[in-house]
Scaffold this motif. Sequence first.
Motif, short mmCIF file in Angstrom:
data_model
loop_
_atom_site.label_atom_id
_atom_site.label_comp_id
_atom_site.label_asym_id
_atom_site.label_seq_id
_atom_site.Cartn_x
_atom_site.Cartn_y
_atom_site.Cartn_z
N THR A 8 0.87 -1.17 0.00
CA THR A 8 0.00 0.00 0.00
C THR A 8 0.91 1.22 0.00
O THR A 8 1.91 1.25 0.72
CB THR A 8 -0.92 -0.02 1.23
OG1 THR A 8 -1.82 -1.13 1.09
CG2 THR A 8 -1.71 1.26 1.36
N SER A 32 -3.47 -1.42 5.09
CA SER A 32 -4.59 -0.52 4.78
C SER A 32 -5.03 0.26 6.01
O SER A 32 -5.37 1.44 5.92
CB SER A 32 -5.77 -1.31 4.21
OG SER A 32 -5.42 -1.92 2.99
N ASP A 48 -3.59 0.89 -2.95
CA ASP A 48 -3.87 -0.02 -1.83
C ASP A 48 -3.75 -1.46 -2.30
O ASP A 48 -4.33 -1.83 -3.32
CB ASP A 48 -5.27 0.23 -1.26
CG ASP A 48 -5.53 -0.64 -0.03
OD1 ASP A 48 -4.61 -0.78 0.81
OD2 ASP A 48 -6.64 -1.20 0.08
N ASP A 49 -3.00 -2.22 -1.56
CA ASP A 49 -2.82 -3.66 -1.74
C ASP A 49 -1.84 -4.03 -2.84
O ASP A 49 -1.04 -4.92 -2.66
CB ASP A 49 -4.16 -4.37 -1.96
CG ASP A 49 -4.02 -5.87 -1.81
OD1 ASP A 49 -3.41 -6.31 -0.82
OD2 ASP A 49 -4.52 -6.60 -2.68
N ILE A 72 -9.75 1.79 -1.32
CA ILE A 72 -8.98 1.23 -0.22
C ILE A 72 -9.89 0.33 0.59
O ILE A 72 -11.07 0.65 0.81
CB ILE A 72 -8.34 2.34 0.66
CG1 ILE A 72 -7.42 1.72 1.71
CG2 ILE A 72 -9.40 3.24 1.26
CD1 ILE A 72 -6.51 2.73 2.39
#
Length: 148
Positions: A8, A32, A48-49, A72
């Motif tokens: 992230t 997150s 994100d991720d 997110i």
Amino acid sequence: MTPTVHATVVAAPFAEGWRAVMLTGPSGAGKSDLALRLMRAGFRLVADDRAHVWASGGRLYATAPETLAGRIEARGLGVLKTSIRPMARVRLIVRLTSEPVERMPDPAFQTLAGLQIPLVNLDPRPASAVALVAGALTGFDRDAVWPI
């Protein structure tokens, strides 16, 4: 095609431009969650991720895959929409861990896209995690006044 990493990425504005921090760690480590807390403190989501990363001019950059941009995951709530920073220069990698971290670690680096990026290990659970990430992103001069 740029490589994709499991991370992230959030960024904060500085006088010379945006500085990004890449949060890494296994699934469930709190990437997150920490990103959401950093966003509340003025950071902007980049990815994100998963993040696409590439090197250019001796610098590392990150962006979100198109399918994930502006989203997110908030555990327990689902996927939330948010404003983003479409791209940012990665200045720091924070490896999230639930293990104890060294009190006074030596400087460490991680190689990504052929570049050495400063690396710190951090337990994301304490309330101080946001201030520690912001301070580490400001610089590694331990004598400098950190924006806590």
